[in-house]
Design a protein around this motif. Structure first.
Motif, short mmCIF file in Angstrom:
data_model
loop_
_atom_site.label_atom_id
_atom_site.label_comp_id
_atom_site.label_asym_id
_atom_site.label_seq_id
_atom_site.Cartn_x
_atom_site.Cartn_y
_atom_site.Cartn_z
N LEU A 124 0.83 -1.20 0.00
CA LEU A 124 0.00 0.00 0.00
C LEU A 124 0.87 1.26 0.00
O LEU A 124 0.53 2.26 -0.64
CB LEU A 124 -0.95 0.00 1.20
CG LEU A 124 -2.00 1.10 1.21
CD1 LEU A 124 -2.85 1.08 -0.06
CD2 LEU A 124 -2.89 0.95 2.43
N GLY A 125 2.00 1.20 0.67
CA GLY A 125 2.92 2.33 0.65
C GLY A 125 3.48 2.59 -0.73
O GLY A 125 3.62 3.74 -1.16
N VAL A 126 3.79 1.54 -1.46
CA VAL A 126 4.31 1.69 -2.82
C VAL A 126 3.22 2.26 -3.73
O VAL A 126 3.48 3.14 -4.56
CB VAL A 126 4.85 0.34 -3.36
CG1 VAL A 126 5.11 0.41 -4.84
CG2 VAL A 126 6.11 -0.05 -2.60
N VAL A 127 1.99 1.78 -3.57
CA VAL A 127 0.88 2.29 -4.38
C VAL A 127 0.63 3.77 -4.10
O VAL A 127 0.29 4.53 -5.00
CB VAL A 127 -0.40 1.45 -4.13
CG1 VAL A 127 -1.63 2.10 -4.72
CG2 VAL A 127 -0.21 0.05 -4.67
N SER A 128 0.83 4.20 -2.85
CA SER A 128 0.57 5.60 -2.50
C SER A 128 1.77 6.52 -2.75
O SER A 128 1.67 7.72 -2.50
CB SER A 128 0.12 5.70 -1.04
OG SER A 128 1.18 5.36 -0.17
N LEU A 129 2.85 5.99 -3.28
CA LEU A 129 4.02 6.83 -3.56
C LEU A 129 3.73 8.02 -4.48
O LEU A 129 4.28 9.10 -4.25
CB LEU A 129 5.15 5.99 -4.16
CG LEU A 129 6.07 5.31 -3.16
CD1 LEU A 129 7.10 4.45 -3.89
CD2 LEU A 129 6.76 6.30 -2.26
N PRO A 130 2.92 7.89 -5.52
CA PRO A 130 2.66 9.08 -6.36
C PRO A 130 2.04 10.25 -5.61
O PRO A 130 2.18 11.39 -6.02
CB PRO A 130 1.70 8.55 -7.43
CG PRO A 130 1.93 7.09 -7.48
CD PRO A 130 2.32 6.70 -6.08
N PHE A 131 1.36 9.99 -4.50
CA PHE A 131 0.72 11.05 -3.75
C PHE A 131 1.66 11.76 -2.77
O PHE A 131 1.28 12.76 -2.17
CB PHE A 131 -0.49 10.49 -2.99
CG PHE A 131 -1.48 9.84 -3.89
CD1 PHE A 131 -2.25 10.60 -4.75
CD2 PHE A 131 -1.64 8.47 -3.89
CE1 PHE A 131 -3.17 10.01 -5.61
CE2 PHE A 131 -2.55 7.86 -4.73
CZ PHE A 131 -3.32 8.63 -5.60
N VAL A 132 2.87 11.26 -2.64
CA VAL A 132 3.83 11.86 -1.71
C VAL A 132 4.14 13.29 -2.11
O VAL A 132 4.32 14.16 -1.26
CB VAL A 132 5.12 11.00 -1.64
CG1 VAL A 132 6.22 11.71 -0.88
CG2 VAL A 132 4.81 9.66 -0.98
N ALA A 133 4.21 13.55 -3.40
CA ALA A 133 4.53 14.91 -3.87
C ALA A 133 3.45 15.91 -3.47
O ALA A 133 3.74 17.10 -3.31
CB ALA A 133 4.71 14.90 -5.38
N LEU A 134 2.24 15.47 -3.29
CA LEU A 134 1.15 16.39 -2.94
C LEU A 134 1.23 16.90 -1.51
O LEU A 134 0.90 18.05 -1.24
CB LEU A 134 -0.20 15.70 -3.16
CG LEU A 134 -0.51 15.26 -4.60
CD1 LEU A 134 -1.81 14.48 -4.64
CD2 LEU A 134 -0.56 16.46 -5.51
#
Length: 119
Positions: A63-73
């Protein structure tokens, strides 16, 4: 020279399983959650190696890998919560299951069992 018998091996494996159950029962959800939030997969990996319960680690990591694109937000502040929450929930459930199996109610009782039985 000593030779092992199948019963020696079975006794050893039973003791290892009992120790893993006690280690799982010792896990505190708040400690797991804080470790997962602040260290990412490092602390959950340590807990998984100690308890032999790898499902919470892999689920949280996925789940952490899937949510990586949202880290920039949000710089990872809120986007790391779902992975932390999922891993913590799964580990807390495993820990409760092992406590029920051992007939205890709290992690502190598991601490006492471990330190009295495995000196």
């Amino acid at each position: 020279m000593t030779t092992s018998t199948p019963s020696d091996y079975n006794d050893y494996m039973a003791k290892q399983e009992e120790l893993a159950d006690i280690e799982s029962a010792r896990v505190r959800a708040w400690g797991y959650a804080l470790g997962a939030y602040f260290t990412g997969p490092i602390w959950p990996g340590v807990i998984a190696a100690r308890t032999k319960q790898w499902t919470p680690f892999w689920a949280g990591l996925a789940l952490g890998v899937v949510s990586l694109p949202f880290v920039a937000l949000d710089l990872g502040i809120l986007s790391s919560l779902p992975a932390t929450g999922l891993g913590t929930y799964l580990m807390a459930e495993k820990s409760k299951e092992k406590r029920r199996k051992l007939g205890i109610h709290s992690p502190e009782q598991a601490d006492i069992i471990k330190f009295n039985s495995f000196n």
